[in-house]
Write a protein that holds these residues in place. Structure first.
Motif, PDB file in Angstrom:
ATOM      1  N   UNK A 154       0.839  -1.193   0.000  1.00  0.00           N
ATOM      2  CA  UNK A 154       0.000   0.000   0.000  1.00  0.00           C
ATOM      3  C   UNK A 154       0.881   1.253   0.000  1.00  0.00           C
ATOM      4  N   UNK A 155       0.377   2.396  -0.483  1.00  0.00           N
ATOM      5  CA  UNK A 155       1.195   3.604  -0.572  1.00  0.00           C
ATOM      6  C   UNK A 155       1.839   4.008   0.752  1.00  0.00           C
ATOM      7  N   UNK A 156       3.065   4.492   0.633  1.00  0.00           N
ATOM      8  CA  UNK A 156       3.860   4.960   1.775  1.00  0.00           C
ATOM      9  C   UNK A 156       4.357   6.362   1.458  1.00  0.00           C
ATOM     10  N   UNK A 181      12.664   4.365  -2.965  1.00  0.00           N
ATOM     11  CA  UNK A 181      11.415   4.491  -3.718  1.00  0.00           C
ATOM     12  C   UNK A 181      11.078   3.218  -4.480  1.00  0.00           C
ATOM     13  N   UNK A 182      12.067   2.429  -4.857  1.00  0.00           N
ATOM     14  CA  UNK A 182      11.792   1.139  -5.502  1.00  0.00           C
ATOM     15  C   UNK A 182      11.126   0.168  -4.534  1.00  0.00           C
ATOM     16  N   UNK A 183      11.317   0.405  -3.235  1.00  0.00           N
ATOM     17  CA  UNK A 183      10.767  -0.509  -2.227  1.00  0.00           C
ATOM     18  C   UNK A 183       9.318  -0.218  -1.884  1.00  0.00           C
ATOM     19  N   UNK A 184       8.795   0.924  -2.354  1.00  0.00           N
ATOM     20  CA  UNK A 184       7.407   1.280  -2.057  1.00  0.00           C
ATOM     21  C   UNK A 184       6.594   1.250  -3.353  1.00  0.00           C
ATOM     22  N   UNK A 185       5.295   1.013  -3.264  1.00  0.00           N
ATOM     23  CA  UNK A 185       4.489   0.807  -4.476  1.00  0.00           C
ATOM     24  C   UNK A 185       4.085   2.103  -5.176  1.00  0.00           C
ATOM     25  N   UNK A 186       3.516   1.947  -6.350  1.00  0.00           N
ATOM     26  CA  UNK A 186       2.926   3.087  -7.054  1.00  0.00           C
ATOM     27  C   UNK A 186       1.873   3.743  -6.160  1.00  0.00           C
TER      28      UNK A 186
END
Length: 279
Positions: A154-156, A181-186
């Motif tokens: 889920x967004x962070x 940022x690659x570790x968190x979703x769209x």
């Protein structure tokens, strides 16, 4: 976050640390002679630096309220947290939504010593503290506290407020940003402020020299350089602005509103601020 400084839980009071210098400017009590000496040396170059520190702190509150109220984000990864003071991310977020969840990250052992204050969550939410350094983003992302607290499907909201100036090379900034940022979703957000020489090159050059003499890397960046860090992301209105001009809040009902001519010049705080959404 000075480069090549080993991460240790030992507090070295003889060496200035950026979190403690910031605490000094904010009127806190968790600082030592070396921190005050650097803080005063910087203030000689920019006498209003304490006001700038408070402007950054106020920005955090506005950004978090926007993220929870308007962007619908309920999870935060706050890197470079600093020494706890009023208006921490979880306090602001959980005032809007008690279920908000926050992971704090810092490399200062004094912040570690005060971490209990960062974990006073509401029963519905959660907070954790990670003792780590952004120069090693994998140490942050691999810490069990991150998946225990945040749902990375889920967004962070990733918060990097007055942090990236401790990286001299843009390539290093890109490396750590990409890792995080690659570790968190769209749908996740990146929020940052960054000092700049755009408004007063001579004064900021003096700050850089004072910081370097204390062994702290300090790299101001231009608006154009900051824009490159958001490549491939969608900037939130009003885009990259002086920190005091990013979504300033309206005066409370009954408050006396300053005439435009009496309001502080936004460029008097030498920081850019911006937020962007990951596609």
């Amino acid at each position: 976050m000075p480069e090549n400084r080993p991460l240790s839980a030992e507090i070295d009071t003889t060496v200035a640390h950026e979190a403690r210098v910031y605490d000094y400017w904010l009127g806190g009590k968790d600082h030592y002679e070396a921190d005050r000496a650097l803080g005063d040396a910087i203030a000689e170059q920019i006498p209003t630096v304490a006001t700038m520190a408070r402007a950054n702190r106020a920005f955090v509150g506005r950004a978090v309220r926007y993220l929870v109220k308007e962007a619908g984000v309920r999870q935060f990864l706050d890197i470079g947290t600093g020494i706890p003071t009023s208006g921490n991310v979880h306090e602001v977020a959980q005032q809007v939504d008690p279920a908000a969840r926050v992971v704090y990250v810092d490399n200062d052992p004094i912040v570690l010593a005060h971490a209990r204050a960062l974990m006073t969550s509401t029963p519905e939410g959660a907070t954790k503290f990670v003792f780590a350094d952004l120069h090693d983003p994998e140490s942050i992302l691999s810490d069990p506290a991150v998946p225990e607290t945040l749902d990375l499907s889920q967004p962070v909201a990733v918060m990097l407020v007055a942090v990236l100036m401790y990286f001299r090379e843009e390539s290093e900034v890109r490396r750590v940003l990409s890792a995080v940022m690659d570790a968190v979703p769209s749908g996740s957000y990146l929020t940052l402020t960054h000092p700049t020489a755009d408004f007063d090159p001579e004064a900021v050059a003096g700050v850089v020299a004072a910081a370097e003499r204390s062994g702290i890397a300090f790299q101001p960046r231009s608006r154009e350089e900051l824009g490159r860090l958001f490549a491939g992301m969608d900037l939130v209105e009003p885009g990259i602005t002086p920190v005091m001009a990013w979504r300033p809040e309206e005066p409370e009902s009954g408050a006396v509103e300053l005439r435009p001519s009496a309001r502080p010049d936004p460029t008097s705080a030498y920081y850019w601020a911006a937020m962007a959404r990951k596609r």
